[in-house]
Design a protein around this motif. Structure first.
Motif, PDB file in Angstrom:
ATOM      1  N   GLU A 269       0.437  -1.438  -0.265  1.00  0.00           N
ATOM      2  CA  GLU A 269      -0.208   0.180  -0.117  1.00  0.00           C
ATOM      3  C   GLU A 269       0.780   1.002  -0.404  1.00  0.00           C
ATOM      4  OE1 GLU A 269      -3.229   1.929   2.669  1.00  0.00           O
ATOM      5  OE2 GLU A 269      -2.636   0.355   3.353  1.00  0.00           O
ATOM      6  N   VAL A 270       0.700   1.895  -1.008  1.00  0.00           N
ATOM      7  CA  VAL A 270       1.634   3.198  -0.348  1.00  0.00           C
ATOM      8  C   VAL A 270       0.100   4.263  -0.798  1.00  0.00           C
ATOM      9  CG1 VAL A 270       1.326   3.586  -3.052  1.00  0.00           C
ATOM     10  CG2 VAL A 270       3.314   4.934  -2.183  1.00  0.00           C
ATOM     11  N   THR A 271       1.090   5.619  -0.050  1.00  0.00           N
ATOM     12  CA  THR A 271       0.278   7.123   0.309  1.00  0.00           C
ATOM     13  C   THR A 271       1.142   7.754  -0.868  1.00  0.00           C
ATOM     14  OG1 THR A 271      -1.124   6.341   1.623  1.00  0.00           O
ATOM     15  CG2 THR A 271      -1.148   8.527   1.723  1.00  0.00           C
ATOM     16  N   GLN A 272       0.287   9.301  -1.211  1.00  0.00           N
ATOM     17  CA  GLN A 272       0.961   9.349  -2.008  1.00  0.00           C
ATOM     18  C   GLN A 272       0.989  11.376  -2.147  1.00  0.00           C
ATOM     19  OE1 GLN A 272       3.236   8.490  -6.052  1.00  0.00           O
ATOM     20  NE2 GLN A 272       1.005   7.253  -6.014  1.00  0.00           N
ATOM     21  N   TYR A 273       1.372  12.345  -1.935  1.00  0.00           N
ATOM     22  CA  TYR A 273       1.350  13.245  -2.148  1.00  0.00           C
ATOM     23  C   TYR A 273       1.518  14.461  -3.236  1.00  0.00           C
ATOM     24  CZ  TYR A 273      -1.498  12.302   2.545  1.00  0.00           C
ATOM     25  OH  TYR A 273      -2.007  11.822   3.591  1.00  0.00           O
ATOM     26  N   GLU A 274       1.953  15.384  -4.073  1.00  0.00           N
ATOM     27  CA  GLU A 274       2.105  15.932  -4.380  1.00  0.00           C
ATOM     28  C   GLU A 274       1.325  16.987  -4.506  1.00  0.00           C
ATOM     29  OE1 GLU A 274       2.830  13.747  -8.404  1.00  0.00           O
ATOM     30  OE2 GLU A 274       1.383  12.509  -7.483  1.00  0.00           O
ATOM     31  N   ILE A 275       2.321  18.515  -4.919  1.00  0.00           N
ATOM     32  CA  ILE A 275       1.779  19.994  -5.352  1.00  0.00           C
ATOM     33  C   ILE A 275       2.914  20.220  -6.843  1.00  0.00           C
ATOM     34  CG2 ILE A 275       4.414  20.604  -3.520  1.00  0.00           C
ATOM     35  CD1 ILE A 275       1.670  22.617  -3.190  1.00  0.00           C
ATOM     36  N   GLY A 276       1.544  21.156  -7.682  1.00  0.00           N
ATOM     37  CA  GLY A 276       2.740  20.753  -8.932  1.00  0.00           C
ATOM     38  C   GLY A 276       2.549  22.258  -8.991  1.00  0.00           C
ATOM     39  N   PHE A 277       3.450  22.368  -9.870  1.00  0.00           N
ATOM     40  CA  PHE A 277       3.303  23.550 -11.045  1.00  0.00           C
ATOM     41  C   PHE A 277       3.475  23.830 -12.768  1.00  0.00           C
ATOM     42  CE2 PHE A 277       5.402  27.411 -12.907  1.00  0.00           C
ATOM     43  CZ  PHE A 277       4.563  28.460 -12.851  1.00  0.00           C
ATOM     44  N   LYS A 278       2.981  24.427 -13.691  1.00  0.00           N
ATOM     45  CA  LYS A 278       3.069  23.780 -14.987  1.00  0.00           C
ATOM     46  C   LYS A 278       2.622  25.421 -15.691  1.00  0.00           C
ATOM     47  CE  LYS A 278       0.926  18.745 -14.503  1.00  0.00           C
ATOM     48  NZ  LYS A 278      -0.571  18.888 -15.550  1.00  0.00           N
ATOM     49  N   THR A 279       3.565  25.160 -16.489  1.00  0.00           N
ATOM     50  CA  THR A 279       3.325  26.533 -17.575  1.00  0.00           C
ATOM     51  C   THR A 279       3.780  26.409 -18.877  1.00  0.00           C
ATOM     52  OG1 THR A 279       3.904  28.549 -17.712  1.00  0.00           O
ATOM     53  CG2 THR A 279       5.287  27.778 -16.855  1.00  0.00           C
ATOM     54  N   ALA A 280       3.346  26.315 -20.063  1.00  0.00           N
ATOM     55  CA  ALA A 280       3.915  26.457 -21.350  1.00  0.00           C
ATOM     56  C   ALA A 280       3.447  27.757 -21.935  1.00  0.00           C
ATOM     57  CB  ALA A 280       3.505  25.554 -21.855  1.00  0.00           C
ATOM     58  N   ASN A 281       5.037  28.673 -22.274  1.00  0.00           N
ATOM     59  CA  ASN A 281       4.588  29.177 -23.510  1.00  0.00           C
ATOM     60  C   ASN A 281       5.348  29.231 -24.396  1.00  0.00           C
ATOM     61  OD1 ASN A 281       6.401  30.890 -22.528  1.00  0.00           O
ATOM     62  ND2 ASN A 281       5.193  31.608 -20.555  1.00  0.00           N
ATOM     63  N   PRO A 282       5.188  30.074 -25.782  1.00  0.00           N
ATOM     64  CA  PRO A 282       6.327  30.375 -26.970  1.00  0.00           C
ATOM     65  C   PRO A 282       7.851  30.466 -25.847  1.00  0.00           C
ATOM     66  CG  PRO A 282       5.309  31.363 -27.620  1.00  0.00           C
ATOM     67  CD  PRO A 282       4.788  31.340 -26.488  1.00  0.00           C
ATOM     68  N   LEU A 283       7.820  31.364 -24.809  1.00  0.00           N
ATOM     69  CA  LEU A 283       9.440  31.346 -24.609  1.00  0.00           C
ATOM     70  C   LEU A 283      10.416  30.655 -23.889  1.00  0.00           C
ATOM     71  CD1 LEU A 283      11.745  33.278 -24.277  1.00  0.00           C
ATOM     72  CD2 LEU A 283      10.185  34.269 -22.410  1.00  0.00           C
ATOM     73  N   TYR A 284       9.587  29.702 -22.855  1.00  0.00           N
ATOM     74  CA  TYR A 284       9.759  28.589 -21.867  1.00  0.00           C
ATOM     75  C   TYR A 284       8.257  27.782 -21.087  1.00  0.00           C
ATOM     76  CZ  TYR A 284       7.741  31.654 -18.885  1.00  0.00           C
ATOM     77  OH  TYR A 284       6.829  32.375 -17.598  1.00  0.00           O
ATOM     78  N   SER A 285       8.611  26.581 -20.558  1.00  0.00           N
ATOM     79  CA  SER A 285       7.754  25.978 -20.665  1.00  0.00           C
ATOM     80  C   SER A 285       8.053  25.307 -18.702  1.00  0.00           C
ATOM     81  CB  SER A 285       6.965  25.237 -20.575  1.00  0.00           C
ATOM     82  OG  SER A 285       8.527  24.097 -22.035  1.00  0.00           O
ATOM     83  N   ALA A 286       7.282  24.982 -17.869  1.00  0.00           N
ATOM     84  CA  ALA A 286       8.076  23.903 -16.956  1.00  0.00           C
ATOM     85  C   ALA A 286       7.008  23.288 -16.653  1.00  0.00           C
ATOM     86  CB  ALA A 286       8.412  24.929 -15.128  1.00  0.00           C
ATOM     87  N   TYR A 287       7.520  22.020 -15.958  1.00  0.00           N
ATOM     88  CA  TYR A 287       6.506  21.104 -15.082  1.00  0.00           C
ATOM     89  C   TYR A 287       7.163  20.465 -14.014  1.00  0.00           C
ATOM     90  CZ  TYR A 287       4.079  21.260 -19.991  1.00  0.00           C
ATOM     91  OH  TYR A 287       3.541  21.324 -21.031  1.00  0.00           O
ATOM     92  N   ILE A 288       6.957  20.833 -12.572  1.00  0.00           N
ATOM     93  CA  ILE A 288       7.289  20.879 -11.699  1.00  0.00           C
ATOM     94  C   ILE A 288       7.069  20.416 -10.288  1.00  0.00           C
ATOM     95  CG2 ILE A 288       9.348  22.039  -9.798  1.00  0.00           C
ATOM     96  CD1 ILE A 288       9.609  23.678 -11.770  1.00  0.00           C
ATOM     97  N   ASN A 289       6.729  19.671  -9.355  1.00  0.00           N
ATOM     98  CA  ASN A 289       6.329  19.113  -8.610  1.00  0.00           C
ATOM     99  C   ASN A 289       6.615  18.032  -7.504  1.00  0.00           C
ATOM    100  OD1 ASN A 289       6.599  17.029 -10.547  1.00  0.00           O
ATOM    101  ND2 ASN A 289       5.352  15.631  -8.987  1.00  0.00           N
ATOM    102  N   ALA A 290       6.926  18.714  -6.754  1.00  0.00           N
ATOM    103  CA  ALA A 290       6.975  17.861  -5.203  1.00  0.00           C
ATOM    104  C   ALA A 290       6.099  17.040  -4.673  1.00  0.00           C
ATOM    105  CB  ALA A 290       7.384  19.100  -4.270  1.00  0.00           C
ATOM    106  N   PHE A 291       6.755  16.167  -4.267  1.00  0.00           N
ATOM    107  CA  PHE A 291       6.260  14.817  -4.245  1.00  0.00           C
ATOM    108  C   PHE A 291       6.590  14.060  -2.444  1.00  0.00           C
ATOM    109  CE2 PHE A 291      10.140  13.259  -6.488  1.00  0.00           C
ATOM    110  CZ  PHE A 291      10.470  12.322  -5.688  1.00  0.00           C
ATOM    111  N   TYR A 292       5.797  13.106  -2.395  1.00  0.00           N
ATOM    112  CA  TYR A 292       6.227  12.431  -0.537  1.00  0.00           C
ATOM    113  C   TYR A 292       5.421  11.243  -0.806  1.00  0.00           C
ATOM    114  CZ  TYR A 292       5.515  11.316   4.204  1.00  0.00           C
ATOM    115  OH  TYR A 292       5.796  10.327   5.305  1.00  0.00           O
ATOM    116  N   THR A 293       5.911   9.772  -0.461  1.00  0.00           N
ATOM    117  CA  THR A 293       5.913   8.927  -0.678  1.00  0.00           C
ATOM    118  C   THR A 293       5.539   8.374   0.753  1.00  0.00           C
ATOM    119  OG1 THR A 293       7.647   7.782  -1.708  1.00  0.00           O
ATOM    120  CG2 THR A 293       5.655   8.450  -3.050  1.00  0.00           C
TER     121      THR A 293
END
Length: 823
Positions: free
Chosen positions: A624-648
């Motif tokens: 059994e696993v419990t997971q928590y995540e908090i993330g940030f997403k953005t995409a535009n012509p200059l840059y893109s970013a997908y970042i998330n912190a996690f705990y398992t």
């Protein structure tokens, strides 16, 4: 190593702060027109960036029609067909190097990878990675002994893209995998026809041909056909074909009002050599790894024509002939049917498939570490002729005769045979309806029926020189004892015959509520029941030739003819909840929590030993696993970013280690936390630089023997830095790209006694597009011939940090060139 950690932490932190501040500013001024710089960047980025911003994913979404990637409240990585080719994957598992938070040990060849998911403790294979084709699991169980999901899949030009979901709502849908789900999406044909043929050559005498045909067949009807055939001796030449075979795939799609139905079939028939450890020299507590004298660790293998065809003493009067060239191959087919349509306000989706095939393992598995021939002979005398001198007896080569030099380094390696016939049927039905504006309810069910018929012969150790394409050795003692004949110096120590079958039935309910244009929340739950049963042969020890002096086959494991029957039923509940807030149209933050499970599998039943132990949930628990995540997403012509912190937080995971003479089992749990990132910057026209990877800290718990130790085989830090630049040349263009990869240090074992040092690799590539019809590609992997290890000697326990060892390095430099023609 510490400098790399500090650099990555600082870079990611700076990127997060910068991007969040920019996103907040954009959110506050969402109605303002873009600046001149932004407009220029947008023009330079082109259609590819626009496609990324609008990209829709279907894996892990409640609706069959999918959701924009930027609008999903979970972590998902995508790769187009071109991105897959540019990554130059050596196998299906090697694709996962594109995915932060996943470490794939693809050094075994096309099949038999070990894949670790951040925070999920596993020692081998890929128990927390499920492989899907068009949303259907290729085989519903992610891992069995001598089988992991990527072994049942081959990549070719029929694939449109791959989506890799980590955690998130995957605990609710399909197989309920709480780790990572690789979903390969097939091309189904478009109005504009696509017809390509590709020829590839490269290191290891690679010869490969790919073909793809797709387009409109008639009004409302679309179809595709494609596949590949290849032959190669591989980067590590075993003196026979390492890869030999091919694959064909076909689809037929009927467009419906508000939907479509797609039928597909994929047949694969390929033999793939499987590589295990090679001799190396370890020093400085395992921190320094160097070449074993006379053995190139980047291109060498112990396998050779001399041992290609080998014999197994299976029982008195019964011998079996096997061919190492069979390797961990695949002879199988999968048939599928996907139906999606809007009916009277309902979204209906049904996905079904049937898989049938043989996925056998006829391969070499290295045993004890290298030693001098005289030391081997001394040990043999101590065991079987203790009154004789240590040097008494003879060691001769099987092929060509002659005595073996006492200083010659020798190794022992088992030639194993594991035959597995797998069949399965899966079906998932979903219905969704918007109950009122912005509020959608999804209900569904999942069913899987699957079987595995196994026949194992483990052991069968052979004595050979510690040289590339090794020579086999005979050993006889002065008292008439035959220690090794035709190289064979060990018995079959484990030979079960087993038949298993399982059924899973799950019901799930998901609710998504779009509270406003910026805020949406969702939740889901799943109730699943699994029923397993199996019969495993009872074993006894026999002398297969009734000659006590031929010690290599004494005490051979032989089925008695009787079977132990095993059964187990389990039910589990899984849950997920998440929310997403849009800072602006193309920027969002999300939170996610879930609780998921994996069930015990067929091998856990066998390893339980008795029905009483099997029925004891404390002895053989469901992980059994419990997971928590908090993330940030953005995409535009200059840059893109997908970042998330996690705990398992993980409990109840069973481990298995097959050593040189036994099968060891244990149960543990773990806790882990970290951050994953996918960052891309497009500062000028035609230039992109990207940084992907993760930092994590995961430790064992719940087992006093290893509590507090780092989870084995997983690097705390890994990242890939990839620049690419496109040079327009009128109607033509050249794209230059490369990747610098850093894999941090790890421990090979749970006890944290065997150290695996960090390593770095450099890959380069170039793609030339000539007019509308021609593409030329040249790529090189591990250009600097870096010596990096993915595992130590998994057949032994304890520290392996001084002197000669067996370990499995990454492949040396490999170069491929291909030409593709569109017609």
């Amino acid at each position: 190593m510490n400098n790399s950690k500090h650099f990555l932490r600082s870079a990611v932190a700076l990127a997060v702060l910068t991007l969040v501040s920019q996103a907040q500013a954009a959110g506050q001024a969402a109605v303002q027109a873009p600046s001149a710089a932004q407009a220029t960047a947008q023009d330079a980025a082109g259609a590819q960036v626009a496609q990324e911003i609008q990209q829709v994913v279907v894996t892990g979404t409640a609706s069959a029609s999918g959701t924009r990637k930027i609008d999903t409240a979970f972590s998902i990585t995508t790769a187009t067909a071109e991105q897959l080719k540019a990554a130059s994957p050596s196998s299906t598992a090697d694709i996962l190097k594109l995915v932060p938070g996943v470490y794939a040990e693809s050094t075994g060849g096309q099949s038999g990878a070990n894949v670790e998911v951040r925070g999920f403790p596993s020692g081998s294979d890929s128990p927390f990675v499920s492989v899907q084709l068009n949303g259907n699991p290729v085989y519903p169980v992610p891992v069995l002994s001598f089988f992991e999901g990527t072994s049942a899949f081959r990549l070719d030009d029929t694939i449109e893209r791959v989506e890799v979901l980590r955690g998130g709502p995957s605990t609710i849908y399909s197989v309920g995998q709480p780790g990572a789900t690789m979903n390969f999406i097939l091309k189904t044909g478009e109005d504009v026809p696509e017809r390509t043929i590709r020829l590839t050559t490269g290191t290891g005498d690679l010869r490969r041909g790919d073909i793809f045909l797709g387009g409109k067949l008639a009004e409302g009807w679309y179809g595709t056909f494609g596949g590949f055939y290849r032959q190669s001796h591989g980067v590590r030449d075993p003196q026979f074909l390492a890869d030999d075979g091919g694959q064909l795939t076909a689809t037929l799609t009927r467009k419906l009002e508000g939907g479509a139905v797609t039928m597909y079939v994929r047949a694969t028939d390929e033999k793939n050599a499987f590589y295990t450890g090679v001799p190396l020299i370890s020093s400085n507590g395992g921190r320094d790894i160097s070449e074993f004298p006379g053995f190139d660790p980047l291109t060498g293998t112990l396998m050779s024509n001399e041992m290609r065809y080998f014999t197994i003493d299976a029982a008195p009067g019964k011998t079996l002939e096997r061919d190492l060239a069979e390797g961990r191959g695949m002879q199988a087919a999968v048939w599928g049917l996907n139906y999606e349509q809007k009916l009277a306000g309902w979204d209906v989706s049904n996905k079904a498939n049937y898989f049938n095939g043989d996925l056998n393992t006829i391969s070499m598995f290295t045993g004890n570490n290298p030693l001098a021939a005289r030391d081997y002979l001394a040990t043999a005398n101590a065991s079987y002729n203790p009154l004789a001198a240590a040097s008494s007896g003879s060691m001769t080569y099987v092929n060509g005769g002659g005595a073996v030099d006492p200083n010659q380094q020798v190794v022992q390696a088992g030639l194993w045979s594991v035959e597995k016939k797998l069949t399965s049927f899966t079906n998932e039905l979903r219905v969704s309806r918007e109950l009122f504006a912005g509020h959608t309810l999804t209900a569904g069910g999942y069913y899987a029926n699957y079987k595995s018929d196994d026949e194992w012969y483990l052991g069968n150790s052979h004595l050979m020189t510690a040289t590339p394409n090794a020579r086999l050795i005979n050993v006889s003692l002065a008292n008439g004892t035959v220690v090794a004949r035709n190289g064979k110096e060990g018995n079959v120590f484990y030979a079960p015959v087993a038949h298993y079958k399982g059924n899973n039935l799950a019901l799930f309910l998901a609710d998504e509520w779009k509270i406003s244009d910026r805020l949406r929340v969702d939740a889901g739950l799943r109730r699943e029941r699994q029923s397993l049963e199996g019969s495993v042969s009872n074993l006894t020890a026999r002398d297969t030739d009734n000659n006590p002096l031929t010690v290599y086959n004494n005490s051979t494991s032989v089925p008695t003819g009787s079977f132990t029957r095993l059964e187990r039923d389990d039910s589990v509940n899984s849950f997920t909840a998440g929310g997403l807030y849009k800072l602006n149209k193309d920027t969002s933050v999300f939170v996610r929590a879930n609780t998921g499970h994996t069930f015990i599998y067929f091998d856990d039943m066998r390893n339980a030993g008795t029905q009483a132990a099997l029925n004891d949930r404390n002895g053989v628990p469901n992980p059994e696993v419990t997971q928590y995540e908090i993330g940030f997403k953005t995409a535009n012509p200059l840059y893109s970013a997908y970042i998330n912190a996690f705990y398992t937080d993980f409990t109840g995971i069973s481990f298995q280690q097959i050593t040189t003479n036994a099968v060891l089992n244990s149960v543990s749990g773990s806790r882990g936390h970290g951050v994953e990132f996918e960052l891309a910057l497009r500062p000028t026209k035609n230039l992109q630089v990207s940084l992907t990877g993760n930092y994590q800290k995961s430790e064992y718990r719940d087992n006093p023997a290893i509590a507090g130790n780092d989870v084995q085989r997983q690097p705390n830090l890994q990242f890939r830095f990839t620049p690419s630049y496109r040079i327009p040349l009128g109607d033509n263009s050249v794209k230059l790209y490369g990747t610098y990869t850093h894999i941090g240090d790890r421990w090979a074992d749970q006890a944290n006694l065997s150290y695996l040092p960090s390593y770095q690799t450099l890959d380069l590539g170039a793609l030339a597009s000539i007019g509308d019809n021609w593409e030329l590609r040249l790529s090189a992997t591990n250009l600097t011939n870096e010596l990096g290890l993915t595992e130590g000697n998994s057949r032994l326990t304890g520290a392996q940090s001084s002197g000669p060892i067996n370990a499995r390095p990454i492949f040396g430099r490999a170069v491929e060139a291909s030409v593709m023609y569109r017609f």
